[in-house]
Design a protein around this motif. Structure first.
Motif, short mmCIF file in Angstrom:
data_model
loop_
_atom_site.label_atom_id
_atom_site.label_comp_id
_atom_site.label_asym_id
_atom_site.label_seq_id
_atom_site.Cartn_x
_atom_site.Cartn_y
_atom_site.Cartn_z
N GLU A 36 0.83 -1.21 0.00
CA GLU A 36 0.00 0.00 0.00
C GLU A 36 0.87 1.25 0.00
O GLU A 36 0.56 2.22 -0.70
N LEU A 37 1.94 1.25 0.79
CA LEU A 37 2.86 2.39 0.79
C LEU A 37 3.47 2.60 -0.60
O LEU A 37 3.55 3.71 -1.10
N ASN A 39 2.29 1.57 -3.51
CA ASN A 39 1.25 2.00 -4.45
C ASN A 39 0.89 3.46 -4.30
O ASN A 39 0.39 4.07 -5.24
N ASP A 40 1.17 4.05 -3.12
CA ASP A 40 0.92 5.47 -2.93
C ASP A 40 1.95 6.34 -3.64
O ASP A 40 1.69 7.52 -3.90
N ASP A 44 0.22 3.63 -11.07
CA ASP A 44 -0.45 2.34 -11.13
C ASP A 44 0.16 1.44 -12.18
O ASP A 44 0.37 1.84 -13.32
#
Length: 166
Positions: A36-37, A39-40, A44
């Motif tokens: 998640e980190l 992907n931030d 994408d």
């Protein structure tokens, strides 16, 4: 907490390495939270590599020649011809003032009837300096090694500090 760098290509259509994000990750953080980190910070679907700061190349003088590399353990490769072009540009910029001064010296020598052969030889040496880079056979295989090999064409005693950030 440990620090890591996430290296990724600029976008799907270029191999340019413009993405290097520094992340502080808490020990024991699960894979999902780490993803998640990541992907931030990356676009994408972009491929990426996670490396330690120690593995990041120290010499960024040729960073504009870096490319994304799936085969490199650090995700960074180098476009050798682009790095050579950067070095040739540095030489050209550095020699311009010297050539201008030598042009003045040459005209003054002609006006007084003095020997111009030393001036002509020095001007030719300045014009030929880019051949050091063009004719350089790269034997290194890592980004740092290739950068060091190209950088070694720059005689700091003669030219001073190389011009970075061109």
């Amino acid at each position: 907490m440990f620090t890591c760098l996430v290296v990724y290509p600029h976008n799907h259509y270029t191999s340019e390495v413009t993405g290097v994000a520094e992340l502080g990750i808490q020990a024991g953080l699960g894979t999902t939270a780490v993803n998640e980190l990541i992907n931030d910070v990356i676009p994408d679907g972009s491929p990426y590599t996670i490396i330690s700061p120690e593995d990041y190349p120290n010499d960024c003088g040729f960073r504009d020649a870096w490319v994304w590399s799936n085969t490199s353990p650090i995700g960074i490769g180098i476009h050798t011809e682009t790095a050579k072009s950067i070095q040739r540009r540095r030489f050209r910029i550095s020699r311009n003032g010297r050539l201008g001064k030598l042009d003045v010296d040459f005209v003054r020598a002609l006006e007084t009837g003095a020997d111009t052969s030393a001036i002509v030889a020095e001007k030719q040496e300045l014009r030929d300096v880019t051949k050091l880079v063009t004719d350089l056979v790269i034997t290194e295989t890592t980004v740092s090694g290739i950068c060091s090999q190209i950088d070694a064409t720059w005689d700091r005693d003669k030219w001073g500090s190389p011009l970075n950030n061109l």
